[in-house]
Design a protein around this motif. Structure first.
Motif, short mmCIF file in Angstrom:
data_model
loop_
_atom_site.label_atom_id
_atom_site.label_comp_id
_atom_site.label_asym_id
_atom_site.label_seq_id
_atom_site.Cartn_x
_atom_site.Cartn_y
_atom_site.Cartn_z
N SER A 1 0.87 -1.65 -0.22
CA SER A 1 -0.09 0.09 -0.34
C SER A 1 1.01 1.39 -0.02
N GLY A 2 1.84 1.45 1.15
CA GLY A 2 2.96 2.21 0.69
C GLY A 2 3.98 2.90 -0.51
N ARG A 3 4.22 1.57 -1.02
CA ARG A 3 4.73 1.58 -2.42
C ARG A 3 3.98 2.19 -3.37
N LEU A 4 2.73 1.77 -3.28
CA LEU A 4 1.62 2.45 -4.30
C LEU A 4 1.95 3.80 -4.70
N GLY A 5 1.50 4.42 -2.46
CA GLY A 5 1.09 5.78 -2.43
C GLY A 5 2.82 6.58 -3.07
N VAL A 6 3.88 5.84 -3.43
CA VAL A 6 4.32 6.69 -3.22
C VAL A 6 5.22 6.72 -5.07
N VAL A 7 4.55 6.09 -5.78
CA VAL A 7 4.99 5.54 -6.74
C VAL A 7 3.62 6.42 -7.17
N ASP A 8 2.26 6.41 -7.10
CA ASP A 8 1.06 7.81 -7.88
C ASP A 8 1.85 9.01 -7.22
N ALA A 9 2.66 9.60 -6.37
CA ALA A 9 2.99 10.70 -5.92
C ALA A 9 4.19 10.95 -6.76
N GLY B 1 8.76 2.65 7.48
CA GLY B 1 10.41 2.63 7.33
C GLY B 1 10.70 3.48 5.97
N GLY B 2 10.13 4.54 6.03
CA GLY B 2 11.35 4.97 4.84
C GLY B 2 11.59 4.39 3.86
N ASP B 3 12.23 5.19 2.74
CA ASP B 3 12.40 5.09 1.60
C ASP B 3 13.35 3.29 1.61
N VAL B 4 14.04 3.17 2.14
CA VAL B 4 14.36 2.06 1.52
C VAL B 4 13.50 0.57 2.02
N ALA B 5 11.34 0.71 2.67
CA ALA B 5 10.99 -0.39 2.20
C ALA B 5 9.84 -0.06 1.01
N ILE B 6 10.66 0.98 0.49
CA ILE B 6 10.31 0.84 -1.24
C ILE B 6 10.73 -0.75 -1.79
N ARG B 7 11.70 -1.16 -2.02
CA ARG B 7 12.68 -1.97 -2.01
C ARG B 7 12.29 -3.44 -1.14
#
Length: 270
Positions: A71-79, A99-105
């Motif tokens: 869910s967080g990754r999808l929000g980051v992508v859209d933004a 978890g911050g940007d590291v949690a994207i990966r």
């Protein structure tokens, strides 16, 4: 009313490991077809949330997406796609992930369980009551998101959410909840699948409709897009050629002179 996570219910399929590749693909596709219909049922809720986002941004506020995991990754992508697509600043639509940007990966263990970190992450952006925060959580039970929205409510900051369970704790703390009930997943509990697809569709609708309402689209073209690669430069040239009825060479010269499609159209003289 007892809260039941339909996203955690048993799959409609069993013995997946015994299926052929063709059977697995066919059944996943069958389930995926149900997602747009679930989104359609939520259109009245999506409309209310979108109107609130548009209102906030027109008053000088910002849109925050807040989530954990998928869910967080999808929000980051859209933004992250709003600036290049619509030419807006990078701080107008902000995606925050537990978890911050590291949690994207990579998954950050227990990041979603903190009841303090979500609000702290928002405060790093100096959030105010002009802004609006949309919490994203398929389960609707993520502490990181729920607690942050509760603090937003205490500070008169508008809140919305995207979840895939009905009557969830997250929806109850949201001013403008969006509940897209997609049912059980093909792989039991794997909410990166149908639930993730539903969230992506809603995010597309929220950001695109908002940007249209803010005047970032002309006709059906993204005339404020950033010309950040050759593909987008070529797209801009074709837009100008079509809009102004000129050849591509002239369009290229205009784009070079004025920097983007909108300015080129505005300043064009025959």
């Amino acid at each position: 009313m007892t809260f039941i996570k339909t996203t955690e219910q048993d799959s409609n399929y069993n013995h997946l490991e015994k299926m052929s590749v063709k059977e697995v693909l066919k059944n996943i596709n069958k389930e995926d077809k149900t997602v747009p219909l679930a989104v359609e049922k939520s259109l009245p809720q999506i409309e209310k949330l979108t109107n609130s986002i548009v209102s906030s941004l027109k008053k000088g506020g910002r849109l925050f997406y807040l989530g954990a995991g998928t869910s967080g990754r999808l929000g980051v992508v859209d933004a992250s796609e709003c600036p290049p697509t619509f030419g807006v600043s990078y701080d107008l639509v902000v995606g925050i992930i537990a978890g911050g940007d590291v949690a994207i990966r990579k998954a950050v263990e227990f990041a979603e369980d903190s009841k303090l970190q979500g609000w702290q992450d928002l405060q790093e952006h100096k959030i105010t009551n002009k802004d609006i925060v949309v919490g994203i959580a398929a389960s609707g039970t993520t502490p990181y998101v729920i607690a942050a929205l509760e603090k937003c409510n205490e500070n008169n900051i508008a809140t919305g959410c995207i979840t895939c369970n009905k009557n969830s704790p997250l929806a109850k703390v949201s001013n403008f909840p969006v509940e897209v009930v997609v049912g059980s997943e093909f792989v039991t509990g794997s909410s990166r699948m149908k639930a993730g697809t539903a969230q992506k569709l809603v995010l597309n609708m929220l950001s695109t409709t908002t940007m249209i309402q803010l005047g970032k689209v002309k006709g059906n073209k993204m005339v404020d897009m950033q010309l950040s690669n050759n593909k987008l430069v070529e797209r801009g040239q074709k837009m100008l050629a079509s809009e102004l009825n000129i050849d591509l060479q002239k369009a290229a010269a205009l784009l070079e002179e004025f920097g983007n499609v909108r300015n080129a159209i505005k300043n064009y003289t025959k």
